[in-house]
Design a protein around this motif. Sequence first.
Motif, short mmCIF file in Angstrom:
data_model
loop_
_atom_site.label_atom_id
_atom_site.label_comp_id
_atom_site.label_asym_id
_atom_site.label_seq_id
_atom_site.Cartn_x
_atom_site.Cartn_y
_atom_site.Cartn_z
N THR A 57 0.83 -1.20 0.00
CA THR A 57 0.00 0.00 0.00
C THR A 57 0.87 1.25 0.00
O THR A 57 0.60 2.21 -0.73
N HIS A 58 1.93 1.25 0.80
CA HIS A 58 2.84 2.39 0.85
C HIS A 58 3.47 2.62 -0.53
O HIS A 58 3.51 3.75 -1.03
N ARG A 59 3.95 1.54 -1.14
CA ARG A 59 4.60 1.65 -2.45
C ARG A 59 3.64 2.23 -3.49
O ARG A 59 3.99 3.13 -4.26
N ILE A 60 2.40 1.74 -3.50
CA ILE A 60 1.41 2.23 -4.46
C ILE A 60 1.08 3.69 -4.18
O ILE A 60 0.97 4.51 -5.10
N ALA A 61 0.93 4.04 -2.91
CA ALA A 61 0.61 5.42 -2.54
C ALA A 61 1.71 6.37 -2.99
O ALA A 61 1.43 7.46 -3.51
N VAL A 62 2.95 5.97 -2.80
CA VAL A 62 4.09 6.80 -3.23
C VAL A 62 3.98 7.09 -4.73
O VAL A 62 4.14 8.23 -5.18
N GLY A 63 3.69 6.05 -5.51
CA GLY A 63 3.57 6.23 -6.96
C GLY A 63 2.40 7.13 -7.34
O GLY A 63 2.53 8.01 -8.18
N LEU A 64 1.24 6.89 -6.70
CA LEU A 64 0.05 7.69 -7.02
C LEU A 64 0.22 9.16 -6.66
O LEU A 64 -0.31 10.04 -7.34
N LEU A 65 0.93 9.39 -5.57
CA LEU A 65 1.12 10.77 -5.10
C LEU A 65 2.28 11.47 -5.79
O LEU A 65 2.49 12.67 -5.61
N GLY A 66 3.07 10.71 -6.58
CA GLY A 66 4.24 11.30 -7.20
C GLY A 66 5.25 11.76 -6.17
O GLY A 66 5.90 12.79 -6.34
N ALA A 67 5.37 11.00 -5.10
CA ALA A 67 6.25 11.39 -3.98
C ALA A 67 7.68 10.94 -4.23
O ALA A 67 7.92 9.83 -4.70
N ASP A 68 8.62 11.80 -3.92
CA ASP A 68 10.04 11.49 -4.03
C ASP A 68 10.56 11.18 -2.63
O ASP A 68 10.82 12.08 -1.83
N GLU A 69 10.71 9.89 -2.32
CA GLU A 69 11.12 9.49 -0.98
C GLU A 69 12.59 9.77 -0.68
O GLU A 69 13.04 9.54 0.44
N ASN A 70 13.32 10.29 -1.66
CA ASN A 70 14.70 10.70 -1.39
C ASN A 70 14.74 12.02 -0.64
O ASN A 70 15.76 12.37 -0.06
N ARG A 71 13.63 12.76 -0.68
CA ARG A 71 13.56 14.02 0.04
C ARG A 71 13.26 13.75 1.50
O ARG A 71 12.43 12.90 1.83
N PRO A 72 13.92 14.48 2.40
CA PRO A 72 13.70 14.27 3.84
C PRO A 72 12.23 14.47 4.22
O PRO A 72 11.58 15.43 3.79
#
Length: 197
Positions: free
Chosen positions: A137-152
């Motif tokens: 769910t986290h992985r899919i949410a990151v993709g849907l939100l266009g989130a860059d998890e490299n950012r703090p």
Amino acid sequence: MAAVTPTSPKAPKQDRSRATRQRLLEAAVACLAEHGWAGSTVSVVAERAGVSRGAAQHHFPTREDLFTGAVEYVAEERSAALRALPVQDRSAVLAALVDLYTGPLFRAALQLWVAASNEEQLRPRVTELEARVGRETHRIAVGLLGADENRPGVRETVQGLLDMARGLGLANVLTDDAARRHRVVTQWAALLDDVLG
């Protein structure tokens, strides 16, 4: 004249077996959501699915097998629903994520969590399943939100969003919490835009 390809005698049996398994999983989810763990026996599920208890036990030898299978089915359905969401604005994605935690699929999973807190043989299976579902769910949410998890802070923000969605789902179990949920989702959408850019 076209050649006739013989059909495998096992194909219809396999199709029936898959259909029976599907009906059992759907019935188990419905029973958990409506009756909770205590009221959801293999016999009750089999009756609701329109199959014999023996057929149910053929597919799921134990009650724990049946209900962890049902929650795994729920998890797959939730993930499929998330993956099917069109790319849209974050507010719509956020609302769709929250909606996953307010329906009968979430209620069924919640009943299994409660049961697992008291049933030693069930706990490790549900814990492992929920960890896997949480990661997906986290992985899919990151993709849907266009989130860059490299950012703090982005990873924690997405996880906080999912935790908040689960909390809103819990609040909705006892009463219709739609009005408050809408206000919270609107606020979180603004926060997400600030954090995710």
